[in-house]
Design a protein around this motif. Structure first.
Motif, PDB file in Angstrom:
ATOM      1  N   MET A  79      -1.056   4.306  -2.229  1.00 37.03           N
ATOM      2  CA  MET A  79      -0.236   5.370  -2.789  1.00 37.03           C
ATOM      3  C   MET A  79       0.828   4.811  -3.732  1.00 37.03           C
ATOM      4  SD  MET A  79      -1.695   8.052  -1.647  1.00 37.03           S
ATOM      5  CE  MET A  79      -0.559   9.337  -2.183  1.00 37.03           C
ATOM      6  N   VAL A  80       1.376   3.648  -3.391  1.00 34.00           N
ATOM      7  CA  VAL A  80       2.358   3.015  -4.274  1.00 34.00           C
ATOM      8  C   VAL A  80       1.692   2.557  -5.568  1.00 34.00           C
ATOM      9  CG1 VAL A  80       3.807   0.956  -4.563  1.00 34.00           C
ATOM     10  CG2 VAL A  80       4.019   2.356  -2.506  1.00 34.00           C
ATOM     11  N   PHE A  81       0.480   2.020  -5.462  1.00 28.78           N
ATOM     12  CA  PHE A  81      -0.215   1.587  -6.679  1.00 28.78           C
ATOM     13  C   PHE A  81      -0.523   2.785  -7.570  1.00 28.78           C
ATOM     14  CE2 PHE A  81      -3.954  -0.218  -9.019  1.00 28.78           C
ATOM     15  CZ  PHE A  81      -3.235  -1.181  -9.705  1.00 28.78           C
ATOM     16  N   SER A  82      -0.866   3.914  -6.961  1.00 27.18           N
ATOM     17  CA  SER A  82      -1.073   5.135  -7.736  1.00 27.18           C
ATOM     18  C   SER A  82       0.210   5.530  -8.461  1.00 27.18           C
ATOM     19  CB  SER A  82      -1.526   6.265  -6.805  1.00 27.18           C
ATOM     20  OG  SER A  82      -1.624   7.482  -7.500  1.00 27.18           O
ATOM     21  N   HIS A  83       1.330   5.385  -7.781  1.00 32.29           N
ATOM     22  CA  HIS A  83       2.636   5.657  -8.395  1.00 32.29           C
ATOM     23  C   HIS A  83       2.874   4.706  -9.571  1.00 32.29           C
ATOM     24  CE1 HIS A  83       6.887   6.878  -8.463  1.00 32.29           C
ATOM     25  NE2 HIS A  83       7.186   5.601  -8.595  1.00 32.29           N
ATOM     26  N   GLN A  84       2.530   3.437  -9.387  1.00 29.84           N
ATOM     27  CA  GLN A  84       2.699   2.457 -10.465  1.00 29.84           C
ATOM     28  C   GLN A  84       1.820   2.798 -11.670  1.00 29.84           C
ATOM     29  OE1 GLN A  84       1.932  -1.095  -7.877  1.00 29.84           O
ATOM     30  NE2 GLN A  84       3.677  -1.936  -8.989  1.00 29.84           N
ATOM     31  N   LEU A  85       0.612   3.256 -11.412  1.00 28.79           N
ATOM     32  CA  LEU A  85      -0.287   3.595 -12.511  1.00 28.79           C
ATOM     33  C   LEU A  85       0.301   4.699 -13.385  1.00 28.79           C
ATOM     34  CD1 LEU A  85      -3.789   3.529 -10.762  1.00 28.79           C
ATOM     35  CD2 LEU A  85      -2.913   1.906 -12.443  1.00 28.79           C
ATOM     36  N   ARG A  86       1.018   5.616 -12.776  1.00 34.32           N
ATOM     37  CA  ARG A  86       1.635   6.693 -13.545  1.00 34.32           C
ATOM     38  C   ARG A  86       2.770   6.167 -14.422  1.00 34.32           C
ATOM     39  NH1 ARG A  86       2.003  12.365 -12.650  1.00 34.32           N
ATOM     40  NH2 ARG A  86       1.033  12.148 -10.611  1.00 34.32           N
ATOM     41  N   HIS A  87       3.473   5.145 -13.943  1.00 35.54           N
ATOM     42  CA  HIS A  87       4.695   4.696 -14.594  1.00 35.54           C
ATOM     43  C   HIS A  87       4.538   3.453 -15.468  1.00 35.54           C
ATOM     44  CE1 HIS A  87       6.354   7.318 -11.484  1.00 35.54           C
ATOM     45  NE2 HIS A  87       7.485   7.322 -12.153  1.00 35.54           N
ATOM     46  N   GLY A 192       2.644  12.088  -3.973  1.00 33.10           N
ATOM     47  CA  GLY A 192       4.037  11.662  -4.046  1.00 33.10           C
ATOM     48  C   GLY A 192       4.419  10.665  -2.972  1.00 33.10           C
ATOM     49  N   ARG A 193       3.457  10.315  -2.108  1.00 34.93           N
ATOM     50  CA  ARG A 193       3.759   9.372  -1.031  1.00 34.93           C
ATOM     51  C   ARG A 193       4.221   8.022  -1.586  1.00 34.93           C
ATOM     52  NH1 ARG A 193       6.112   8.195   3.535  1.00 34.93           N
ATOM     53  NH2 ARG A 193       5.682   6.010   3.983  1.00 34.93           N
ATOM     54  N   GLY A 194       3.684   7.603  -2.721  1.00 35.11           N
ATOM     55  CA  GLY A 194       4.078   6.319  -3.292  1.00 35.11           C
ATOM     56  C   GLY A 194       5.569   6.246  -3.548  1.00 35.11           C
TER      57      GLY A 194
END
Length: 221
Positions: A79-87, A192-194
């Motif tokens: 989930m954090v990596f997914s967050h990183q991919l967005r940013h 949004g868990r990331g």
């Protein structure tokens, strides 16, 4: 180091948009505002530069908040990596190059191995704590999650889907087959868990990408 970073970030933008084959070093030096000599001082070739972009995903592992369940920390990696991919364009370019079959000399094995080995110890500890279902081999869900994640990334990019939502659905459906029911019902696998794993329950952070918990820099000032 600032010049090297500028080149990496410029390369990320070009590789993300064009892939390996059609990416041009001339575009990279223009965006980075450096000379070709400066580029070749830090990277011996286009392939070497692409490899440095790929390696970035193994080097950028942010510190996540500790959780009550190790199974939650297992979920949080993805989930954090997914967050990183967005940013982070560097992360997006790194994953695109990893999945791209161009550039035959690039090492695409290490990223997969690194991500699998990052997951396994968490599930092994979860097993010792009694969080896993009987007879679950920690290496199996670790390998399956990494493989499924790569496939979802490709599909999301191709179809224009929200990767965070896709990854959320992956964990929501997979984890009940990995952990005991008492743990499964307490896992946070929602979109949004990331951000929540990085910044706390509300996931509040400075953000220009309209993700869950994000506030604009002006609002967060």
């Amino acid at each position: 180091m600032r010049t090297r970073r500028a080149i990496l970030e410029a390369a990320a933008l070009v590789f993300e948009e064009h892939g390996y084959d059609t990416a041009k070093l001339s575009d990279i030096v223009k965006i980075a505002n450096v000379t070709k000599g400066a580029l070749y001082f830090h990277f011996e070739s286009k392939e070497g530069l692409a490899q440095a972009v790929i390696d970035a995903q193994n080097e950028a592992q942010p510190q996540m908040l500790p959780q009550q369940f190790k199974a939650q920390e297992f979920v949080d990696i993805g989930m954090v990596f997914s967050h990183q991919l967005r940013h982070d364009a560097l992360m997006r370019a790194s994953t695109r190059l990893t999945l791209d079959h161009a550039g035959r000399g690039l090492d695409r094995v290490t990223p997969y191995q690194t991500w699998i080995e990052l997951h396994v110890p968490l599930l092994e500890e979860a097993q010792r704590r009694g969080e896993l279902l009987p007879n679950v081999d920690p290496r199996v869900p670790a390998r399956l999650i990494v493989g499924a994640y790569a496939g979802l990334n490709t599909m999301s990019y191709t179809l224009g889907l929200d990767m965070d939502v896709q990854v959320s659905e992956l964990y929501t459906h997979v984890m009940p087959g990995v952990v005991v029911p008492a743990v499964a019902i307490r896992l946070d696998t929602a979109p949004g868990r990331g951000a929540r794993a990085l910044y706390g329950p509300q996931g509040a952070h400075e953000c220009r990408h309209s993700c869950a918990g994000g506030v604009s820099p002006r609002e967060g000032a």
